[in-house]
Design a protein around this motif. Structure first.
Motif: not given
Length: 224
Positions: A93-98
């Motif tokens: 989720p963090t990777v996709v958001a960034l």
């Protein structure tokens, strides 16, 4: 002033730089997350921008849509992703958001760079018998490279500053130092974590600038 002195004391304490929760390990995690997200962002945005810039169709719409996404805070995107099935897959989720956060500057700069190539040069290349692929790789891409690299630099610096949100989803990085400071009610640690992120972002900016100055003159172009 006392807070700044205490933050400096925290930063200069060797014990805070070692171990799993130390600055050294958190810095490595932050760098790894930034590099992964930057690579994924480039793989997502640059091919689209290069093709649309070459064709001259649909690029303005794609740029406007991606820039409109900037109005949505990255933290809000992260929270929404955590509520989806993707939220059970570690740091994805963090990777996709960034990645979504880094796409707009990459897409915009690459597209503008491609469309900014002198049209007379393009017509001359076509008159010489170049195919569309040859025109893209041998003429347009080299001339657009300065703006493309500027987009990569902007995206990298933004990712360094924003990757601190990984800590809010249980991930690593320098953000963990800040959140740990809040949990311990330690203002000096919070300030120290913020200083580390700011210095890291400045170092990344300086690294890109040094690389630009050392690069061949033809790669600098308008970026200088």
């Amino acid at each position: 002033m006392n807070t700044l002195v205490a933050a400096w004391d925290w930063l200069t304490t060797s014990a805070n730089w070692s171990g799993e929760n130390g600055v050294g390990n958190r810095l490595g995690e932050h760098l790894f997350l930034t590099v992964v997200c930057l690579l994924l962002s480039c793989l997502t945005a640059l091919p689209v921008a290069l093709v649309l810039g070459h064709l001259g169709k649909g690029g303005a719409l794609a740029v406007n849509i991606s820039n409109a996404g900037r109005a949505v805070p990255t933290f809000a995107v992260l929270v929404l992703l955590l509520l989806t099935p993707l939220g059970t897959h570690g740091e994805w989720p963090t990777v996709v958001a960034l990645v979504l956060f880094a796409v707009p500057p990459l897409l915009t700069n690459a597209y503008v760079g491609m469309r900014g190539v002198d049209r007379d040069t393009v017509r001359a290349a076509r008159a010489m018998g170049m195919t569309g692929g040859q025109l893209l790789w041998r003429v347009e891409l080299p001339l657009a490279l300065p703006l493309i690299l500027t987009g990569v630099r902007v995206a990298a610096v933004q990712l360094v500053a924003t990757a601190t949100i990984a800590a809010l989803a249980g991930g690593g990085g320098l953000g963990r130092i800040i959140t740990a400071g809040f949990n311990l009610a330690s203002t000096p640690q919070v300030v120290a974590g913020a200083v580390l992120v700011a210095v890291f972002a400045l170092l990344v900016e300086a690294a890109f600038e040094a690389a630009r100055r050392l690069a061949p003159p033809w790669t600098r172009g308008a970026a200088s």
